[in-house]
Design an enzyme around this catalytic site. Structure first.
Site, mmCIF file in Angstrom:
data_model
loop_
_atom_site.group_PDB
_atom_site.id
_atom_site.type_symbol
_atom_site.label_atom_id
_atom_site.label_comp_id
_atom_site.label_asym_id
_atom_site.label_seq_id
_atom_site.Cartn_x
_atom_site.Cartn_y
_atom_site.Cartn_z
ATOM 1 N N ASP A 116 31.842 44.338 -19.513
ATOM 2 C CA ASP A 116 30.831 45.325 -19.905
ATOM 3 C C ASP A 116 31.314 46.237 -21.034
ATOM 4 O O ASP A 116 32.519 46.378 -21.274
ATOM 5 C CB ASP A 116 30.498 46.228 -18.706
ATOM 6 C CG ASP A 116 29.728 45.488 -17.622
ATOM 7 O OD1 ASP A 116 29.606 44.251 -17.700
ATOM 8 O OD2 ASP A 116 29.253 46.170 -16.694
ATOM 9 N N HIS A 260 35.800 45.153 -18.071
ATOM 10 C CA HIS A 260 35.287 45.831 -19.270
ATOM 11 C C HIS A 260 36.047 45.393 -20.514
ATOM 12 O O HIS A 260 37.278 45.324 -20.496
ATOM 13 C CB HIS A 260 35.415 47.347 -19.114
ATOM 14 C CG HIS A 260 34.578 47.896 -18.002
ATOM 15 N ND1 HIS A 260 34.988 47.867 -16.692
ATOM 16 C CD2 HIS A 260 33.342 48.459 -18.009
ATOM 17 C CE1 HIS A 260 34.041 48.394 -15.933
ATOM 18 N NE2 HIS A 260 33.030 48.763 -16.702
HETATM 19 NI NI NI Z 1 29.147 50.063 -18.356
#
Ligand code: NI
Length: 312
Positions: A116, A260
């Site tokens: 992400d 991430h």
């Molecule tokens: Ni996020």
């Protein structure tokens, strides 16, 4: 999800900076605009020589790289057309059901790695690692990052990964009205299709925060809301070996794993990724995109209560 830079000791900061420079070195085939940002972010303006760019050759290289990757991405999109149709049908089925999934079925030993908050200067190194281990992944990107880092996005698609929607600029959608929710999603999709990449069919709400209105809007825009079943907590920067071990110990067929590639210092994620991939491989798992995961392992109908807002 994203974290915000916190205080670090000087030695840790130096360590991270060195790690970051190494990661950057391997990902130096980035677009011209990216180079400017990276040069600023590593805080060594003395090494940055704009005159070099004016000499042409250096400036042309990222442009050529981007054009090549965009061409490669277009070829892959065309080649995967039949497969994409099957995957989209599987996604549409899940949209028709609850509109939200946090894990797929358990038929096959497959898992989906998701990243992400990118694309960012860390995405290139993550793509290098995925390639090395022949692993596919899904990137839930921010619209306002896509324009800054077009190269890793084109490259991701060219290498068989999937680009999802993580809104334009990472706002908590449960605090927004219907019009702003709609715009947060559609502007991101516009940024992706503006790069000639497929419109995202998968949506992940920032902070994992959602309600019925968020899931309904994603559905309206043809997207399945995708949460996760394993949170690596990589944004808290655990020891890479411990982070990897947690994934390897808790993995199940059909798992969707949250990591991430943007939103802060991602050297920890980069360092843990080879260990995660090695460990999963050793346990017999195949790393696939979320669409492939859903196609091969249709999720149970029940899944999530759309009125629940998880804290994540
Ligand atoms: Ni996020």
């Amino acid at each position: 999800m994203r974290d915000f830079d916190d205080k670090q000791s000087v030695s840790t900061a130096d360590h991270h900076r060195r790690r970051r420079l190494v990661a950057l070195g391997s990902a130096c085939v980035v677009a011209l605009g990216t180079l400017v940002i990276v040069a600023v972010s590593v805080g060594s303006p003395g090494k940055w020589n704009p005159q070099q760019l004016e000499q042409g050759a250096i400036a042309e290289k990222p442009k050529m790289e981007l054009a090549l990757q965009a061409k490669a991405a277009a070829l892959v999109i065309a080649k995967r057309k039949a497969q994409t149709k099957l995957e989209n049908a599987a996604i549409d089925q899940a949209i028709q059901q609850s509109g939200i999934v946090s894990q797929a079925g358990m038929e096959n030993k497959e898992v989906a790695l998701t990243f992400d908050d990118g694309p960012s200067e860390y995405t290139g190194a993550i793509l290098d690692t995925l390639k090395k281990y022949d692993a596919d992944a899904t990137f839930f990107t921010l619209g306002n990052q896509v324009g800054l880092y077009p190269l890793p996005m084109q490259r991701a698609v060219a290498e068989g990964h999937v680009v999802g929607n993580h809104t334009w600029d990472h706002q908590d959608l449960t605090r927004l009205g219907p019009k702003d929710i709609r715009t947060e999603m559609s502007q991101q999709a516009g940024a992706v299709t503006g790069k000639a990449l497929p419109a995202p069919k998968l949506f992940r709400p920032p902070y994992g925060a959602y309600n019925a209105a968020v899931v309904a809007e994603a559905r309206k825009q043809g997207m399945l809301t995708v949460l996760w079943s394993i949170d690596t907590n990589d944004y808290t920067r655990p020891a890479p070996a411990a982070m990897a071990q947690q994934v390897i110990d808790t993995v199940q067929p059909g798992a969707i794993i949250l990591m991430h590639d943007g939103g802060g210092d991602r050297t920890t994620t980069s360092a843990a990724l080879p260990m995660i991939l090695k460990g999963l491989e050793k346990k017999g798992y195949k790393m696939v995109t979320v669409p492939q995961l859903l196609l091969d392992n249709p999720p149970a109908v029940e899944q999530q209560d759309v009125n629940r807002t998880p804290v994540a």
